[in-house]
Scaffold this motif. Structure first.
Motif, PDB file in Angstrom:
ATOM      1  N   ARG A 334       0.832  -1.211   0.000  1.00 17.08           N
ATOM      2  CA  ARG A 334       0.000   0.000   0.000  1.00 17.08           C
ATOM      3  C   ARG A 334       0.863   1.256   0.000  1.00 17.08           C
ATOM      4  O   ARG A 334       0.614   2.200  -0.760  1.00 17.08           O
ATOM      5  N   GLN A 335       1.909   1.274   0.826  1.00 15.68           N
ATOM      6  CA  GLN A 335       2.754   2.463   0.901  1.00 15.68           C
ATOM      7  C   GLN A 335       3.598   2.638  -0.366  1.00 15.68           C
ATOM      8  O   GLN A 335       3.823   3.758  -0.827  1.00 15.68           O
ATOM      9  N   ILE A 336       4.054   1.540  -0.944  1.00 15.95           N
ATOM     10  CA  ILE A 336       4.831   1.648  -2.188  1.00 15.95           C
ATOM     11  C   ILE A 336       3.971   2.210  -3.310  1.00 15.95           C
ATOM     12  O   ILE A 336       4.368   3.133  -4.034  1.00 15.95           O
ATOM     13  N   LEU A 337       2.757   1.669  -3.452  1.00 12.72           N
ATOM     14  CA  LEU A 337       1.859   2.165  -4.509  1.00 12.72           C
ATOM     15  C   LEU A 337       1.457   3.609  -4.246  1.00 12.72           C
ATOM     16  O   LEU A 337       1.287   4.401  -5.186  1.00 12.72           O
ATOM     17  N   ALA A 338       1.310   3.972  -2.957  1.00 13.91           N
ATOM     18  CA  ALA A 338       0.975   5.359  -2.643  1.00 13.91           C
ATOM     19  C   ALA A 338       2.082   6.303  -3.097  1.00 13.91           C
ATOM     20  O   ALA A 338       1.819   7.384  -3.640  1.00 13.91           O
ATOM     21  N   VAL A 339       3.341   5.885  -2.891  1.00 13.75           N
ATOM     22  CA  VAL A 339       4.465   6.712  -3.330  1.00 13.75           C
ATOM     23  C   VAL A 339       4.472   6.829  -4.850  1.00 13.75           C
ATOM     24  O   VAL A 339       4.673   7.921  -5.412  1.00 13.75           O
ATOM     25  N   LEU A 340       4.263   5.713  -5.544  1.00 12.65           N
ATOM     26  CA  LEU A 340       4.309   5.727  -7.009  1.00 12.65           C
ATOM     27  C   LEU A 340       3.175   6.563  -7.600  1.00 12.65           C
ATOM     28  O   LEU A 340       3.384   7.341  -8.551  1.00 12.65           O
ATOM     29  N   GLY A 384      17.544  13.596  -2.870  1.00 11.71           N
ATOM     30  CA  GLY A 384      18.106  14.920  -3.085  1.00 11.71           C
ATOM     31  C   GLY A 384      17.268  15.722  -4.045  1.00 11.71           C
ATOM     32  O   GLY A 384      16.516  15.190  -4.859  1.00 11.71           O
ATOM     33  N   PRO A 385      17.404  17.060  -3.967  1.00 14.11           N
ATOM     34  CA  PRO A 385      16.588  17.911  -4.835  1.00 14.11           C
ATOM     35  C   PRO A 385      16.942  17.792  -6.298  1.00 14.11           C
ATOM     36  O   PRO A 385      16.154  18.126  -7.163  1.00 14.11           O
ATOM     37  N   ALA A 386      18.156  17.283  -6.625  1.00 17.50           N
ATOM     38  CA  ALA A 386      18.557  17.220  -8.034  1.00 17.50           C
ATOM     39  C   ALA A 386      17.673  16.278  -8.821  1.00 17.50           C
ATOM     40  O   ALA A 386      17.425  16.459 -10.007  1.00 17.50           O
ATOM     41  N   SER A 387      17.173  15.209  -8.155  1.00 14.85           N
ATOM     42  CA  SER A 387      16.340  14.250  -8.872  1.00 14.85           C
ATOM     43  C   SER A 387      14.922  14.747  -9.059  1.00 14.85           C
ATOM     44  O   SER A 387      14.206  14.270  -9.933  1.00 14.85           O
ATOM     45  N   GLY A 388      14.506  15.675  -8.202  1.00 13.06           N
ATOM     46  CA  GLY A 388      13.147  16.202  -8.304  1.00 13.06           C
ATOM     47  C   GLY A 388      12.095  15.286  -7.744  1.00 13.06           C
ATOM     48  O   GLY A 388      10.908  15.530  -7.922  1.00 13.06           O
ATOM     49  N   HIS A 389      12.493  14.216  -7.058  1.00 13.34           N
ATOM     50  CA  HIS A 389      11.516  13.255  -6.556  1.00 13.34           C
ATOM     51  C   HIS A 389      11.581  13.079  -5.045  1.00 13.34           C
ATOM     52  O   HIS A 389      10.901  12.224  -4.509  1.00 13.34           O
ATOM     53  N   GLY A 390      12.401  13.847  -4.354  1.00 17.63           N
ATOM     54  CA  GLY A 390      12.435  13.794  -2.898  1.00 17.63           C
ATOM     55  C   GLY A 390      12.858  12.441  -2.372  1.00 17.63           C
ATOM     56  O   GLY A 390      13.664  11.741  -2.966  1.00 17.63           O
ATOM     57  N   ILE A 391      12.267  12.055  -1.218  1.00 22.07           N
ATOM     58  CA  ILE A 391      12.674  10.816  -0.550  1.00 22.07           C
ATOM     59  C   ILE A 391      11.651   9.710  -0.718  1.00 22.07           C
ATOM     60  O   ILE A 391      11.827   8.611  -0.200  1.00 22.07           O
ATOM     61  N   GLY A 392      10.554   9.953  -1.453  1.00 21.64           N
ATOM     62  CA  GLY A 392       9.510   8.949  -1.572  1.00 21.64           C
ATOM     63  C   GLY A 392       9.944   7.715  -2.321  1.00 21.64           C
ATOM     64  O   GLY A 392       9.758   6.590  -1.858  1.00 21.64           O
ATOM     65  N   LEU A 393      10.535   7.886  -3.502  1.00 25.17           N
ATOM     66  CA  LEU A 393      10.934   6.732  -4.305  1.00 25.17           C
ATOM     67  C   LEU A 393      12.054   5.907  -3.653  1.00 25.17           C
ATOM     68  O   LEU A 393      11.982   4.676  -3.669  1.00 25.17           O
ATOM     69  N   PRO A 394      13.094   6.527  -3.099  1.00 25.16           N
ATOM     70  CA  PRO A 394      14.083   5.708  -2.374  1.00 25.16           C
ATOM     71  C   PRO A 394      13.463   4.932  -1.225  1.00 25.16           C
ATOM     72  O   PRO A 394      13.817   3.778  -0.978  1.00 25.16           O
ATOM     73  N   ILE A 399      11.481  -0.297   1.014  1.00 26.03           N
ATOM     74  CA  ILE A 399      10.383  -1.128   1.521  1.00 26.03           C
ATOM     75  C   ILE A 399      10.209  -2.358   0.646  1.00 26.03           C
ATOM     76  O   ILE A 399      10.010  -3.479   1.150  1.00 26.03           O
ATOM     77  N   ALA A 400      10.286  -2.187  -0.666  1.00 24.37           N
ATOM     78  CA  ALA A 400      10.136  -3.329  -1.582  1.00 24.37           C
ATOM     79  C   ALA A 400      11.218  -4.372  -1.330  1.00 24.37           C
ATOM     80  O   ALA A 400      10.944  -5.582  -1.282  1.00 24.37           O
ATOM     81  N   GLU A 401      12.454  -3.937  -1.168  1.00 22.28           N
ATOM     82  CA  GLU A 401      13.546  -4.883  -0.942  1.00 22.28           C
ATOM     83  C   GLU A 401      13.413  -5.573   0.398  1.00 22.28           C
ATOM     84  O   GLU A 401      13.794  -6.743   0.545  1.00 22.28           O
ATOM     85  N   SER A 402      12.892  -4.879   1.412  1.00 18.79           N
ATOM     86  CA  SER A 402      12.678  -5.520   2.713  1.00 18.79           C
ATOM     87  C   SER A 402      11.622  -6.605   2.653  1.00 18.79           C
ATOM     88  O   SER A 402      11.595  -7.507   3.489  1.00 18.79           O
ATOM     89  N   GLU A 403      10.726  -6.530   1.650  1.00 16.20           N
ATOM     90  CA  GLU A 403       9.697  -7.562   1.464  1.00 16.20           C
ATOM     91  C   GLU A 403      10.158  -8.657   0.510  1.00 16.20           C
ATOM     92  O   GLU A 403       9.374  -9.528   0.136  1.00 16.20           O
ATOM     93  N   GLY A 404      11.418  -8.609   0.101  1.00 16.55           N
ATOM     94  CA  GLY A 404      11.932  -9.605  -0.830  1.00 16.55           C
ATOM     95  C   GLY A 404      11.588  -9.311  -2.270  1.00 16.55           C
ATOM     96  O   GLY A 404      11.682 -10.200  -3.128  1.00 16.55           O
ATOM     97  N   GLY A 405      11.159  -8.084  -2.561  1.00 18.87           N
ATOM     98  CA  GLY A 405      10.782  -7.723  -3.915  1.00 18.87           C
ATOM     99  C   GLY A 405      11.747  -6.742  -4.543  1.00 18.87           C
ATOM    100  O   GLY A 405      12.858  -6.528  -4.056  1.00 18.87           O
ATOM    101  N   ARG A 406      11.298  -6.125  -5.636  1.00 15.47           N
ATOM    102  CA  ARG A 406      12.110  -5.149  -6.366  1.00 15.47           C
ATOM    103  C   ARG A 406      11.219  -4.037  -6.897  1.00 15.47           C
ATOM    104  O   ARG A 406      10.057  -4.262  -7.240  1.00 15.47           O
ATOM    105  N   LEU A 407      11.788  -2.845  -6.958  1.00 15.42           N
ATOM    106  CA  LEU A 407      11.102  -1.708  -7.561  1.00 15.42           C
ATOM    107  C   LEU A 407      12.086  -1.042  -8.504  1.00 15.42           C
ATOM    108  O   LEU A 407      13.201  -0.712  -8.098  1.00 15.42           O
ATOM    109  N   TYR A 408      11.679  -0.877  -9.763  1.00 14.08           N
ATOM    110  CA  TYR A 408      12.605  -0.273 -10.715  1.00 14.08           C
ATOM    111  C   TYR A 408      11.843   0.551 -11.740  1.00 14.08           C
ATOM    112  O   TYR A 408      10.615   0.429 -11.900  1.00 14.08           O
ATOM    113  N   LEU A 409      12.561   1.432 -12.400  1.00 16.07           N
ATOM    114  CA  LEU A 409      12.003   2.256 -13.466  1.00 16.07           C
ATOM    115  C   LEU A 409      11.994   1.428 -14.738  1.00 16.07           C
ATOM    116  O   LEU A 409      13.039   1.135 -15.308  1.00 16.07           O
TER     117      LEU A 409
END
Length: 456
Positions: A334-340, A384-394, A399-409
């Motif tokens: 839920r939190q990962i999808l909320a960030v995305l 960081g501000p250079a990416s323009g996406h803040g701390i949500g995606l990291p 969280i995805a890796e802690s669940e044994g999964g992966r999140l990628y572009l």
């Protein structure tokens, strides 16, 4: 500790050396005295053989053969009178006993050693040969042997001391390292690691301490990261609540029941979000039941449809039939999808699409919009501000890796992020060449180029 080990080793070595050396020293003294007495007996026997014929034929003139250097010989008759040689005028107790029982007798004291040998005539001793020598030579040999034994014992204790010091260092050093590591761990430095020592028991403790440090460090980092990201995760439902209340205030209708109902629903979702963040921070999100994806996607639709509608956009949910079941926790997904979706709302355009599909060994969920991520834009997973996406995606990736999964572009045009979660506890997510979160270059890429996959 080192001193105790050395002291115990020295006490053990001293006790063992003493138990071995003292009986050996006494045996050596007895052996040297017995050897000298046997030598005196041999000399006396040789003298008896030489004079026996003269004694029994009346030709003995009182002369005895010369013995070894330092040895004195004397001959006594049956009455105890000196017949020749060097000795007291009358028989001493040793000679008297030899004449009486026709056997060899010895006497030992600090000054001399004595042996009396009978010269028999029939069953009785007719004469006795008395041989004496100074005991100084015997005791000199005994003293020399004892000195050598003491020196050898001292050498053994010296070697034991050196070995004990080496062993004490070998045992104490890893324990000191463990003590220092435990102190550093107590000071909140979870990078500390206890080095191996080569001692299995201590290495087992070191391994347990290192594992504990890693676990605590991960929990603390996770809690700090999610705590720092809480405002990011709570902003969206709070914004929706505010917009709903503002719209109710601006409405000409005096009936605000619907607005209040929506506000209550939003506060409930906010409460769920807070519970999710707490569970994620404490690492207690692993679910015992499979992920209820339909319910989760329904919550997402209800949460984001109104927010996107404010900007003339929509959210669309797509699912393939017969999706694999996943053990991933609902809070984490839920939190990962909320960030995305929040990222697509803020930085994307057009309809936001959430597509759940079967990815063989994993459940894949794509979140895409109709915008494009420029190829020269930095990696969105870098803080960081250079990416323009803040701390949500990291945060979402962690969280995805802690669940044994992966999140990628997955794709830059249209912008598509893909979440993989395992479909069973044994299955692992497929290996993907994705944007490296540790490589925050100006191009947002890692070394070589990656082929973009088409959007679903």
């Amino acid at each position: 500790m080192r001193n105790r080990i050395v002291t115990l080793a020295m006490l053990a070595a001293t006790l063992a050396t003493s138990m071995f050396a003292v009986p050996l020293a006494l045996f050596a003294a007895h052996y040297y005295r017995s050897q000298q007495s046997a030598e005196l007996e041999r000399v006396a026997d040789a003298a008896a053989v030489n004079v026996a014929a003269d004694l029994f034929h009346g030709r003995f003139a009182g002369d005895l053969p010369r013995g070894p250097l330092g040895t004195q010989l004397a001959i006594y008759g049956a009455g105890g009178r000196l017949r020749g040689g060097q000795g007291p005028d009358t028989a001493d107790p040793v000679v008297t006993a030899t004449l009486a029982d026709n056997t060899v007798h010895y006497d030992r004291d600090r000054d001399q050693l004595l042996a009396a040998v009978p010269v028999a005539e029939g069953a009785h001793a007719a004469y006795a040969i008395r041989a004496t020598t100074s005991a100084a030579e015997v005791y000199r040999r005994i003293d020399l042997t004892w000195v050598l034994m003491i020196a050898l014992g001292a050498l053994v204790l010296l070697v034991t001391w050196q070995l004990a010091r080496w062993q004490a260092r070998r045992v104490a050093r890893p324990l000191e390292h463990l003590f220092a590591a435990a102190g550093t761990l107590g000071d909140s430095d979870f990078r500390v690691r206890a080095p191996p020592s080569g001692i299995p028991e201590i290495d087992a403790v070191s391994t347990a301490l290192n594992r504990t440090a890693v676990r605590i460090g991960d929990l603390i980092d996770r809690e700090r990261t999610i705590t720092a990201s809480a405002s990011h995760q709570l902003r969206t439902p709070l914004t929706g609540l505010r917009l709903g209340l503002e719209a109710a205030l601006d409405s000409p209708s005096p009936d605000h029941r619907q607005a209040i109902t929506d506000a209550i629903a939003t506060t409930e979702r906010l409460d769920h979000t807070i519970d999710d963040l707490i569970a994620l921070a404490r690492g207690t999100t692993h679910a015992s039941a499979p992920l209820d994806l339909d319910t989760l996607l329904g919550e997402i639709t209800e949460t984001w449809r109104h927010l996107l509608a404010e900007s003339g956009r929509d959210v669309r949910i797509r699912t393939d039939p017969d999706l694999p079941r996943s053990p991933a926790s609902a809070a984490a997904v839920r939190q990962i999808l909320a960030v995305l979706i929040d990222n697509a709302t803020r930085h994307g355009t057009g309809t936001v699409t959430v597509y759940a599909r079967d990815a063989s060994a994993a459940l894949a969920i794509d979140v895409s919009d109709e915008g494009a991520l420029r190829s020269d834009q930095t990696d969105p997973f870098c803080r960081g501000p250079a990416s323009g996406h803040g701390i949500g995606l990291p945060l979402a990736r962690n969280i995805a890796e802690s669940e044994g999964g992966r999140l990628y572009l997955r794709s830059r045009t249209p912008t598509t992020f893909t979440l993989f979660v395992p479909s069973s506890p044994q299955a692992s997510s497929p290996t993907q060449q994705d944007e490296d979160p540790a490589s925050c270059s100006s191009s947002g890429r890692r070394g070589g180029a990656r082929k973009e996959e088409p959007a679903p």
